[in-house]
Design a protein around this motif. Structure first.
Motif, short mmCIF file in Angstrom:
data_model
loop_
_atom_site.label_atom_id
_atom_site.label_comp_id
_atom_site.label_asym_id
_atom_site.label_seq_id
_atom_site.Cartn_x
_atom_site.Cartn_y
_atom_site.Cartn_z
N THR A 5 0.80 -1.22 0.00
CA THR A 5 0.00 0.00 0.00
C THR A 5 0.84 1.27 0.00
O THR A 5 2.01 1.26 0.39
N ILE A 6 0.20 2.34 -0.42
CA ILE A 6 0.82 3.65 -0.37
C ILE A 6 1.21 3.98 1.08
O ILE A 6 2.30 4.49 1.34
N ASN A 7 0.32 3.68 2.02
CA ASN A 7 0.63 3.97 3.43
C ASN A 7 1.87 3.23 3.90
O ASN A 7 2.68 3.78 4.65
N GLU A 8 2.05 1.98 3.47
CA GLU A 8 3.26 1.23 3.83
C GLU A 8 4.50 1.89 3.24
O GLU A 8 5.52 2.03 3.93
N MET A 9 4.41 2.29 1.97
CA MET A 9 5.55 2.95 1.33
C MET A 9 5.87 4.27 2.01
O MET A 9 7.05 4.59 2.24
N LEU A 10 4.84 5.05 2.34
CA LEU A 10 5.07 6.33 3.01
C LEU A 10 5.74 6.13 4.37
O LEU A 10 6.66 6.87 4.75
N ALA A 11 5.30 5.11 5.11
CA ALA A 11 5.90 4.81 6.41
C ALA A 11 7.37 4.43 6.25
O ALA A 11 8.22 4.86 7.05
N MET A 12 7.67 3.65 5.23
CA MET A 12 9.06 3.25 5.00
C MET A 12 9.92 4.47 4.63
O MET A 12 11.05 4.60 5.10
N GLN A 13 9.37 5.36 3.80
CA GLN A 13 10.12 6.56 3.43
C GLN A 13 10.34 7.46 4.64
O GLN A 13 11.42 8.03 4.80
N ASN A 14 9.32 7.57 5.48
CA ASN A 14 9.49 8.36 6.71
C ASN A 14 10.60 7.78 7.58
O ASN A 14 11.41 8.53 8.16
N LYS A 15 10.66 6.47 7.66
CA LYS A 15 11.71 5.81 8.46
C LYS A 15 13.10 6.11 7.88
O LYS A 15 14.04 6.40 8.63
N LEU A 16 13.22 6.04 6.56
CA LEU A 16 14.50 6.39 5.92
C LEU A 16 14.86 7.84 6.17
O LEU A 16 16.02 8.16 6.46
N GLN A 17 13.87 8.73 6.06
CA GLN A 17 14.12 10.15 6.28
C GLN A 17 14.60 10.40 7.72
O GLN A 17 15.50 11.21 7.93
N GLU A 18 14.01 9.70 8.67
CA GLU A 18 14.44 9.84 10.07
C GLU A 18 15.87 9.34 10.24
O GLU A 18 16.68 9.98 10.90
N LYS A 19 16.17 8.20 9.65
CA LYS A 19 17.51 7.62 9.79
C LYS A 19 18.59 8.55 9.22
O LYS A 19 19.68 8.66 9.77
N TYR A 20 18.28 9.20 8.10
CA TYR A 20 19.27 10.03 7.43
C TYR A 20 19.05 11.53 7.62
O TYR A 20 19.55 12.33 6.84
N ARG A 21 18.33 11.88 8.68
CA ARG A 21 18.12 13.30 9.01
C ARG A 21 19.48 13.97 9.15
O ARG A 21 20.38 13.45 9.81
N GLY A 22 19.64 15.08 8.50
CA GLY A 22 20.92 15.80 8.55
C GLY A 22 21.85 15.41 7.42
O GLY A 22 22.78 16.15 7.10
N LYS A 23 21.66 14.25 6.83
CA LYS A 23 22.47 13.81 5.70
C LYS A 23 21.72 14.00 4.39
O LYS A 23 22.31 14.28 3.36
N TRP A 24 20.42 13.75 4.44
CA TRP A 24 19.57 13.91 3.26
C TRP A 24 18.85 15.24 3.33
O TRP A 24 18.61 15.78 4.42
N GLU A 25 18.46 15.73 2.18
CA GLU A 25 17.63 16.94 2.12
C GLU A 25 16.34 16.70 2.90
O GLU A 25 15.71 15.66 2.75
N PRO A 26 15.95 17.64 3.75
CA PRO A 26 14.73 17.43 4.54
C PRO A 26 13.47 17.39 3.66
O PRO A 26 13.45 17.92 2.55
N ILE A 27 12.46 16.76 4.20
CA ILE A 27 11.18 16.65 3.51
C ILE A 27 10.38 17.92 3.78
O ILE A 27 9.82 18.08 4.86
N THR A 28 10.39 18.81 2.81
CA THR A 28 9.65 20.07 2.91
C THR A 28 9.05 20.37 1.53
O THR A 28 9.52 19.83 0.53
N PRO A 29 8.06 21.25 1.48
CA PRO A 29 7.53 21.61 0.16
C PRO A 29 8.61 22.16 -0.78
O PRO A 29 8.59 21.90 -1.98
N GLU A 30 9.57 22.88 -0.21
CA GLU A 30 10.65 23.44 -1.04
C GLU A 30 11.51 22.35 -1.67
O GLU A 30 12.12 22.56 -2.71
N ALA A 31 11.58 21.18 -1.06
CA ALA A 31 12.39 20.07 -1.58
C ALA A 31 11.62 19.25 -2.61
O ALA A 31 12.21 18.41 -3.29
#
Length: 108
Positions: A5-31
């Motif tokens: 599901t889309i919800n599963e994929m979104l949850a996985m992406q959120n987890k990746l974003q948390e893990k790489y916070r500060g290394k990856w571009e943050p999740i914002t409308p500007e990004a």
């Protein structure tokens, strides 16, 4: 096999974003624009596999098929990042998709 599901994929992406916070571009409308550009680059990699090997070989040769599916997974990862950047929920996406589907049923 279960649906993915889309919800599963979104949850996985959120987890990746948390893990790489500060290394990856943050999740914002500007990004969002950058994520879209990265996604288009991944679509180009999918096209290259098919273009260089042909439709049949890309879908039937086990090694090429693995590469094709992997690159499509990259497309989906960036796609889900775009949804996150703009705060688009699975429910919003389903509603918009269903409305577009219904419109397309009566187009021609």
């Amino acid at each position: 096999m279960e649906d993915f599901t889309i919800n599963e994929m979104l949850a996985m992406q959120n987890k990746l974003q948390e893990k790489y916070r500060g290394k990856w571009e943050p999740i914002t409308p500007e990004a969002g624009k950058n994520k879209l550009l990265w996604m288009v680059g991944e679509v180009g990699e999918v096209i290259d596999i098919v273009k260089k090997n042909g439709d049949q070989k890309a879908s039937q040769d086990p090694e090429l098929r693995r590469s094709l599916v992997e690159e499509l997974s990259d497309v989906l990862m960036y796609y889900n990042d775009v949804l996150l950047c703009y705060g688009i929920t699975a429910e919003e996406l389903k509603n918009a998709y269903t409305e577009k589907y219904e419109r397309n049923l009566t187009r021609w």
